[in-house]
Design an enzyme around this catalytic site. Structure first.
Site, PDB file in Angstrom:
ATOM      1  N   GLU A 173      10.815  -3.679 -10.650  1.00 26.13           N
ATOM      2  CA  GLU A 173      10.644  -5.127 -10.705  1.00 26.13           C
ATOM      3  C   GLU A 173       9.200  -5.462 -11.085  1.00 26.13           C
ATOM      4  OE1 GLU A 173      12.818  -7.185  -7.396  1.00 26.13           O
ATOM      5  OE2 GLU A 173      10.856  -8.081  -7.074  1.00 26.13           O
ATOM      6  N   ASN A 226       0.799  -1.224   0.000  1.00 29.21           N
ATOM      7  CA  ASN A 226       0.000   0.000   0.000  1.00 29.21           C
ATOM      8  C   ASN A 226       0.834   1.277   0.000  1.00 29.21           C
ATOM      9  OD1 ASN A 226       0.812  -0.127   2.637  1.00 29.21           O
ATOM     10  ND2 ASN A 226      -1.251  -0.016   3.529  1.00 29.21           N
ATOM     11  N   ASN A 233       8.089 -13.240   3.457  1.00 28.53           N
ATOM     12  CA  ASN A 233       7.996 -13.331   1.997  1.00 28.53           C
ATOM     13  C   ASN A 233       9.279 -13.563   1.233  1.00 28.53           C
ATOM     14  OD1 ASN A 233       5.290 -13.012   2.022  1.00 28.53           O
ATOM     15  ND2 ASN A 233       5.347 -10.800   1.658  1.00 28.53           N
TER      16      ASN A 233
END
Lengths: 548, 548
Positions: free
Chosen positions: A327, A305, A417
């Site tokens: 990316e 966000n 992640n």
């Protein structure tokens, strides 16, 4: 030594080819290899090495992985058939998370995103090594130039080095007369995976438009034969529009109608808007002072966000003719294009929401000449990032008072992640920026986690790599500051008020102790350095009583 | 805005120029600016910004810094006249350590080596920020392209951004007709320092031979105008043999007869030979398996006794036609050249011992076509390191069980030598190797410090960057291993026997705890992670009783 392709006794169904498939597959011999996914399932055996296309949940094979999962469920092969899976970055959760839940992933390199896969990694069922996306081949996978001259796929295990047969499953939106592959909306590590694969299966996605022309695919070489990437501007092309492969290694093709399973982009919040505001003010000052051109320098922006707020803010901001070298592109880049302020963007993946993709594909002619997708090895190349002088902006889990950042492991141990390309960009950028909320909520405390800590529990970005830290509280410009100068600035500008005094007290006590002991360069009290975490593990908040 | 040169009322003594000086200085106008160092001392005022040539104690200005120090001593200006000093890397201790001892260094970027300067940093008298040598200009110094088009020198302070006048003092072995500078036996950051300096003073060293032809000097650009470094082999030249400057900024020149104050290279030990032996065995296996060419890939080697043992070992080793792409050359490279096995070497500095330099200069014609010196921005460029596929070998203070390394700060706080180029090479190498003794002695325990620890007290190299760790105990090949696979390998192969059980116990307890808590990716007990250090601070040994 190259083995012969694995396809034995396969049932091919060329007569079932749709007319759109025949149009997309311009090499007729491949139509002869048309197969149903379920017929291909027996090709994949326990302990196989499998490489997929895909990056940030876009451009991945959907039907065959799903057929394999169906087969596992139907035959109770959970935890029995286990695969070593290599994908440039993440793929759709309906595939990857399902595989993780079925416990059929033994090893997963070099990046991942998804609840179930993280759970498997943290439970010890999945081996995962986190590597920079720009060097897919360096550590996790060793591409070796064997004496016979081609590139093989090797993996080092704790006891020995294996040269393994890699099975590649990749998505295409078209196949050329030469049998070369036109990818979907990501490139990722597909060129490297395809180059080293013994067997190749292609899912031709006819739901998506033929994206021929969107990609710039350059050949990757192995040292000592590497050559410069001759890119001096984001719009420079150095490659071809498709990925060259050896057609003899193609075992089968399938047709797919499945869209990329992207969700909505993370919505903006008051916090993310505040962070973006500080950042845009900072960039404006740099332009006003003559330290940046009015068009800035090419931007890299992470996902999430805050990234959305920044790019959204730029669409309404004072900068013109901006370039993007990044990316991943998210929905806000569409607004940025449509605002007329973004001239050109290049990435390795487009991760739009379903609505974003609809808009993008239906206005394809407006975007196609302002956009290029490249392999992650090129998109994240230190060489190009440094040459172009990228402004890099990424989100960490936490940063410490001297400017080290944790991008991956909560409490030093729990993988979230993965590193992705953050370190590729932050180390080589002209301006490296990390943005984070100053605190996060826990169950019993709305500011129970401070994102500014004395000593981060895992270091992914070092103090040598960061220029600017931003939270909703403010922005700390660290350029040119020594560690003793950085700490007060980071605490004063960025920490949440609930933690400011604790952090300042930590710094001042550490300074006093360390100067007295003749080790005052980067002052710490090692006995207390992790006290925020040990307190958090017991009390669900980092609010300690003090440092005694 | 560019100011006019600072030389006002300077006494020049052109008539005193020696014939050798007139030969070396091919621009007659510069002879008119010949001055005595003591006459130049008044040019340097409290809080000035000064840039020197020099790298690893070679190629630095000697007479003027010494004259300044003499003046400070004679007039009791210690701790009063304080300067901000910028040098690519370190310079001779007779200059830099003397300045530090006189407390006339306020700020010292971006690298340093020397007892007194480290003492000043750790005592809080000298501000020091440790940055990658390849990006001299990025953080510590911001080279800005002002609207008038030239590069100025700016420094960010905690409160504001300063554009300062930089005074450069550089050593030359010759000056061309254009007034361009032929350096001594290092290049370092001189091109960048000279480009942004308002005033330039040159010490022409006539004790050294004229080294014209030894250097390859390329122009550095500021984004968005950077271009590729077109180097695909170590011997490729991309620049000129001298550093271009604006002759109008030259305030004075001096003649110098002083040699570089290098000491003896660190002697080999049984330990350093054992480490080198493991490494050469490993490289041989890689060649035998076809994963490296017989000439290896270009080598980078740090400095110190292990580096000497490795290069010495290679001189007697099985590899032929080896190339070197490194930061610094030490004496053993002479043996390596003389063995006929080293074809070509390039670096940014030659740090030979006095005997080594004698041998080198007296056999100049044998070496001159097999050697090039470049700026540190080129020698350490990620772009070139990655392209060439360098094998990088460096020494840390300590590594941890997951492959993070500390290169700079003892006990997390005490600055030793600075980061240097270690991270430039280790992150971008084809094979990144760190070598260290498994333990070091303390006053009361010959193995009181373990160089393998649970969690390093400062992270300079991350787990994402290291492939191989070697100690005298053995070699751990980490390529392709997950953190849970790495820890047992590092402990078993590399730890000193006195610490093996403690480390294994730490790992196993951490694994047990973290798997149970669903955070088992990189297992730690944060409450105990720094226990080796806290115990060491009290007992002068890391040998704890256990982890409870």
């Amino acid at each position: 030594m190259r083995s012969t392709p694995l396809a034995r006794n396969l049932v091919y169904r060329p007569s079932t080819a749709s007319s759109v498939l025949r149009e997309r597959v311009r090499r007729p011999a491949f139509i002869e290899k048309l197969a149903e996914p379920s017929d291909l399932v027996p090709l994949f055996k326990n302990d196989d090495y499998i490489g997929w296309s895909g990056f940030t949940g876009v451009g991945y094979p959907k039907r065959i992985p799903t057929a394999i999962a169906d087969h596992v469920e139907a035959n109770n092969l959970q935890s029995k058939n286990r695969f070593n899976l290599f994908v440039g970055a993440s793929v759709g959760t309906e595939v990857e998370d399902r595989w993780a839940k079925l416990d059929i992933i033994a090893r997963r390199y070099p990046h991942q995103v998804g609840k179930e896969i993280a759970k498997g990694i943290n439970a010890g069922r999945i081996e995962f090594a986190d590597k920079h996306l720009s060097i897919y081949e360096r550590n996790t996978v060793i591409r070796v130039n064997l004496s016979i001259g081609h590139v093989a796929f090797a993996l080092i295990s704790p006891s020995k080095i294996l040269i393994v047969e890699l099975q590649a499953i990749v998505e295409a939106t078209a196949i050329t007369e030469d049998g070369h592959i036109v990818p979907g909306a990501s490139v990722g590590a597909s060129p490297e995976i395809l180059e080293s694969a013994e067997n190749i299966i292609i899912e031709v996605n006819t739901h998506l438009p033929n994206l021929e022309g969107l990609h710039d695919i350059s050949q990757s070489f192995i040292p000592p034969n590497r050559q410069p990437y001759l890119i001096s501007h984001p719009e420079d092309r150095i490659g071809k529009t498709s990925i060259a492969i050896d057609p003899d290694r193609v075992v089968a093709i399938c047709e797919s109608h499945l869209p990329d399973n992207t969700g909505e982009n993370s919505p903006e919040t008051a916090e993310s808007k505040a962070i973006a505001g500080h950042l845009i003010d900072f960039l404006s000052e740099e332009v006003d002072a003559g330290r940046l051109p009015k068009s800035l320098l090419p931007l890299q922006s992470g996902i999430g966000n805050v990234a959305n707020s920044i790019i959204g803010g730029l669409a309404a901001g004072p900068f013109d003719k901006v370039m993007v070298w990044t990316e991943v592109l998210q929905d806000t880049f569409l607004q940025f294009f449509d605002s007329g302020k973004l001239d050109f963007a290049t990435a390795t993946s487009i991760k739009f929401s379903p609505d974003g993709f609809n808009h993008f594909y239906s206005h394809w002619s407006d975007y196609k000449d302002r956009l290029l997708l490249r392999s992650q090895q090129v998109a994240n190349a230190p060489e190009i990032i440094r040459r172009l002088g990228i402004i890099a902006m990424n989100t960490p889990l936490e940063v410490d008072i001297y400017g080290h950042a944790n991008s991956t492991c909560a409490l030093g141990s729990r993988m979230l992640n993965g590193l992705g390309g953050s370190a590729d960009f932050l180390r080589n950028a002209k301006l490296s920026i990390m943005h984070t909320p100053s605190s996060r909520p826990t169950k019993n405390d709305p500011t129970g986690i401070s994102c500014i800590v004395p000593f981060v529990s895992h270091v992914d970005q070092t103090e040598h790599d960061l220029d600017v830290i931003v939270t909703e509280q403010g922005l700390a410009d660290l350029r040119g500051l020594s560690p003793r100068e950085r700490a007060p600035v980071i605490i004063q500008k960025c920490a949440h008020p609930d933690y400011k005094d604790l952090l300042l007290d930590y710094y001042e006590r550490s300074l006093h102790e360390c100067l007295a002991a003749g080790r005052g360069h980067e002052p710490h009290m090692l006995r207390n350095a992790f006290k925020f975490y040990t307190h958090f593990m017991e009390h669900n908040t980092m609010k300690i009583d003090g440092w005694d």
